[in-house]
Design an enzyme around this catalytic site. Structure first.
Site, PDB file in Angstrom:
ATOM      1  N   MET A  31     -15.013  13.266  -0.573  1.00  0.00           N
ATOM      2  CA  MET A  31     -15.117  14.252   0.512  1.00  0.00           C
ATOM      3  C   MET A  31     -15.439  13.553   1.821  1.00  0.00           C
ATOM      4  O   MET A  31     -16.471  13.781   2.438  1.00  0.00           O
ATOM      5  CB  MET A  31     -16.185  15.288   0.140  1.00  0.00           C
ATOM      6  CG  MET A  31     -16.108  16.581   0.909  1.00  0.00           C
ATOM      7  SD  MET A  31     -14.504  17.400   0.791  1.00  0.00           S
ATOM      8  CE  MET A  31     -15.019  19.086   0.417  1.00  0.00           C
ATOM      9  N   GLY A  32     -14.541  12.651   2.256  1.00  0.00           N
ATOM     10  CA  GLY A  32     -14.636  12.037   3.587  1.00  0.00           C
ATOM     11  C   GLY A  32     -13.908  12.927   4.575  1.00  0.00           C
ATOM     12  O   GLY A  32     -13.734  14.130   4.334  1.00  0.00           O
ATOM     13  N   THR A  72      -3.290  10.947  -2.962  1.00  0.00           N
ATOM     14  CA  THR A  72      -2.834  10.452  -1.658  1.00  0.00           C
ATOM     15  C   THR A  72      -3.800   9.372  -1.159  1.00  0.00           C
ATOM     16  O   THR A  72      -3.905   9.137   0.041  1.00  0.00           O
ATOM     17  CB  THR A  72      -2.730  11.587  -0.615  1.00  0.00           C
ATOM     18  OG1 THR A  72      -3.890  12.409  -0.712  1.00  0.00           O
ATOM     19  CG2 THR A  72      -1.516  12.449  -0.851  1.00  0.00           C
ATOM     20  N   GLU A 128       3.365  -1.113  -4.693  1.00  0.00           N
ATOM     21  CA  GLU A 128       4.342  -0.516  -3.779  1.00  0.00           C
ATOM     22  C   GLU A 128       5.223  -1.586  -3.150  1.00  0.00           C
ATOM     23  O   GLU A 128       4.741  -2.681  -2.904  1.00  0.00           O
ATOM     24  CB  GLU A 128       3.598   0.267  -2.690  1.00  0.00           C
ATOM     25  CG  GLU A 128       2.807   1.421  -3.278  1.00  0.00           C
ATOM     26  CD  GLU A 128       1.971   2.181  -2.242  1.00  0.00           C
ATOM     27  OE1 GLU A 128       2.016   1.830  -1.043  1.00  0.00           O
ATOM     28  OE2 GLU A 128       1.263   3.107  -2.643  1.00  0.00           O
ATOM     29  N   ILE A 151     -10.730  13.080   5.379  1.00  0.00           N
ATOM     30  CA  ILE A 151      -9.484  13.672   4.885  1.00  0.00           C
ATOM     31  C   ILE A 151      -9.790  14.753   3.845  1.00  0.00           C
ATOM     32  O   ILE A 151      -9.172  15.818   3.833  1.00  0.00           O
ATOM     33  CB  ILE A 151      -8.542  12.589   4.314  1.00  0.00           C
ATOM     34  CG1 ILE A 151      -8.196  11.571   5.413  1.00  0.00           C
ATOM     35  CG2 ILE A 151      -7.252  13.218   3.781  1.00  0.00           C
ATOM     36  CD1 ILE A 151      -7.496  10.309   4.903  1.00  0.00           C
ATOM     37  N   HIS A 180       4.427   6.759   0.116  1.00  0.00           N
ATOM     38  CA  HIS A 180       3.240   6.445   0.945  1.00  0.00           C
ATOM     39  C   HIS A 180       3.433   6.882   2.401  1.00  0.00           C
ATOM     40  O   HIS A 180       3.444   6.063   3.322  1.00  0.00           O
ATOM     41  CB  HIS A 180       2.925   4.941   0.873  1.00  0.00           C
ATOM     42  CG  HIS A 180       1.491   4.613   1.222  1.00  0.00           C
ATOM     43  ND1 HIS A 180       0.778   3.600   0.627  1.00  0.00           N
ATOM     44  CD2 HIS A 180       0.638   5.189   2.099  1.00  0.00           C
ATOM     45  CE1 HIS A 180      -0.444   3.556   1.123  1.00  0.00           C
ATOM     46  NE2 HIS A 180      -0.556   4.516   2.027  1.00  0.00           N
ATOM     47  N   ARG A 188      -5.118   5.729  -3.064  1.00  0.00           N
ATOM     48  CA  ARG A 188      -4.532   4.432  -3.396  1.00  0.00           C
ATOM     49  C   ARG A 188      -4.123   4.460  -4.861  1.00  0.00           C
ATOM     50  O   ARG A 188      -4.840   5.004  -5.710  1.00  0.00           O
ATOM     51  CB  ARG A 188      -5.559   3.306  -3.195  1.00  0.00           C
ATOM     52  CG  ARG A 188      -5.799   2.898  -1.755  1.00  0.00           C
ATOM     53  CD  ARG A 188      -4.575   2.249  -1.107  1.00  0.00           C
ATOM     54  NE  ARG A 188      -4.834   1.823   0.267  1.00  0.00           N
ATOM     55  CZ  ARG A 188      -4.633   2.573   1.342  1.00  0.00           C
ATOM     56  NH1 ARG A 188      -4.160   3.802   1.235  1.00  0.00           N
ATOM     57  NH2 ARG A 188      -4.886   2.086   2.551  1.00  0.00           N
TER      58      ARG A 188
HETATM   59  C1  GLV Z   1      -2.778   4.487   4.631  1.00  0.00           C
HETATM   60  O1  GLV Z   1      -2.713   4.563   3.437  1.00  0.00           O
HETATM   61  C2  GLV Z   1      -3.989   4.216   5.339  1.00  0.00           C
HETATM   62  O2  GLV Z   1      -4.950   3.696   4.725  1.00  0.00           O
HETATM   63  O3  GLV Z   1      -4.031   4.484   6.539  1.00  0.00           O
HETATM   64  C1  GLV Z   2     -10.713   8.729   5.803  1.00  0.00           C
HETATM   65  O1  GLV Z   2     -10.515   8.809   7.027  1.00  0.00           O
HETATM   66  C2  GLV Z   2     -11.701   9.511   5.114  1.00  0.00           C
HETATM   67  O2  GLV Z   2     -12.885   9.288   5.392  1.00  0.00           O
HETATM   68  O3  GLV Z   2     -11.353  10.380   4.308  1.00  0.00           O
END
Ligand code: GLV
Ligand code: GLV
Length: 318
Positions: A153-154, A234, A265, A156, A284, A236
């Site tokens: 839960m960052g 989404t 990849e 994104i 990706h 890694r």
């Molecule tokens: C892409 O995967 C990023 O880390 O920005």
């Molecule tokens: C990336 O920016 C994250 O913290 O989810």
């Protein structure tokens, strides 16, 4: 000072940089700098503009005699050996923040496409397989009002939760630390990973790639999930045991997977996971929106130039 850019970015961003520095980059928009060329050029370079596809490892650091700063056009930096950089006093910059919403958009797009079998439907027409309306033809999973479990839960993760709220989803999350803001503002509930896996209709993996998260999703985790569950990654590829995922998808342990990232990849159509019709795969493209990539390139350049000129980076990893 000499800069290496392993990918080309638009001239409007490049030209002012070229006026001040010697810039070595690739000619084409469609190819990255080869490893061999990078290893040769890095010897007398002061700065390096890189991306998720380069391996910035000990071999490269050994070659780099003058390097002061490495700037990656990405939020994730698992492709960079931070210990080696630290040992040599090389600064590392990255681009968090500017790609949060685009990546959350793509994550939700992939969630919806996978749950509702969008790719299979499009392919069916393309392959002349559409025979007419049938009551249970290409039926998928409902999304509205279902339970989403967000691992990581960052920024994104919060972005995905905000979108999930618009779909009246019940939001569970698991993270190293609690995110009070997400709980208060979005009604997200912190749960242990096992509970998240058991209760979620959609499991969304957004954890960074670290030693702790390496293949964190494997046989035991997929077994805990519902048979109707949809798994989305989404983050890694290395966070997932791809053989275990294949087994889980093939045996019906879980229902489907939407993947934007893979352990090695790029993959091609003969990749094991692509043999399954309950996999929706993307190359990706989480942050691949035009404005977003411009903002990432701009921020990565600012990090690079700041490092070269002895100013603090805007977003410094180390
Ligand atoms: C892409 O995967 C990023 O880390 O920005
Ligand atoms: C990336 O920016 C994250 O913290 O989810």
């Amino acid at each position: 000072m000499k800069l290496i850019m392993t990918c080309k970015i638009p001239d409007e961003l490049m030209n002012p940089i070229k006026e001040k520095y010697e810039v070595v980059t690739v000619e084409s928009d469609h190819a990255l700098m080869s490893r061999k060329r990078l290893l040769g050029e890095i010897v007398d370079a002061d700065g390096l503009f890189t991306n998720v596809a380069d391996h910035i490892d000990e071999e490269l650091f050994e070659q780099a005699k003058k390097l002061k700063v490495i700037s990656t056009m990405a939020v994730g930096y698992d492709n960079i050996d931070l210990q080696e950089a630290k040992k040599r006093g090389i600064l590392i910059g990255h681009t968090p923040g500017v790609l949060t919403e685009a990546t959350a958009d793509l994550t939700f797009a992939l969630l919806m496409a996978t749950g509702r079998r969008v790719k299979e439907g499009a392919d069916a027409i393309q392959n002349n397989e559409w025979k007419g309306w049938l009551p249970f033809y290409l039926t998928g999973q409902e999304i509205y009002g279902k339970t989403i479990g967000i691992i990581g839960m960052g920024r994104i993760g919060v972005g995905v939760a905000r979108r999930a709220r618009g779909f009246s989803m019940n939001i569970l999350y698991h993270n190293r630390s609690k995110n009070e803001e997400a709980e208060k503002d979005l009604g997200a509930t912190y749960v242990e990973l096992d509970q998240l896996l058991k209760k979620s209709d959609y499991v969304v993996l957004l954890a960074p790639s670290t030693k702790e998260t390496y293949r964190m999703m494997s046989t035991a985790q997929f077994q805990l999930m519902k048979k109707s569950a949809v798994f989305i990654n989404t983050s890694r590829g290395s966070n997932v045991d791809e053989d275990a995922l294949y087994e889980a998808l093939q045996s019906g342990e879980i229902w489907a997977a939407g993947l934007d990232v893979f352990e090695n990849e790029p993959i091609s159509a003969n990749h094991k996971l692509l043999q399954l019709n309950n996999v929706t795969a993307l190359p990706h493209i989480g942050s691949a929106a035009i404005e977003t990539r411009m903002n990432m390139a701009r921020l990565a350049l600012e990090n690079l130039v700041n490092g070269l000129e002895g100013r603090p980076l805007v977003h410094q990893v180390i």
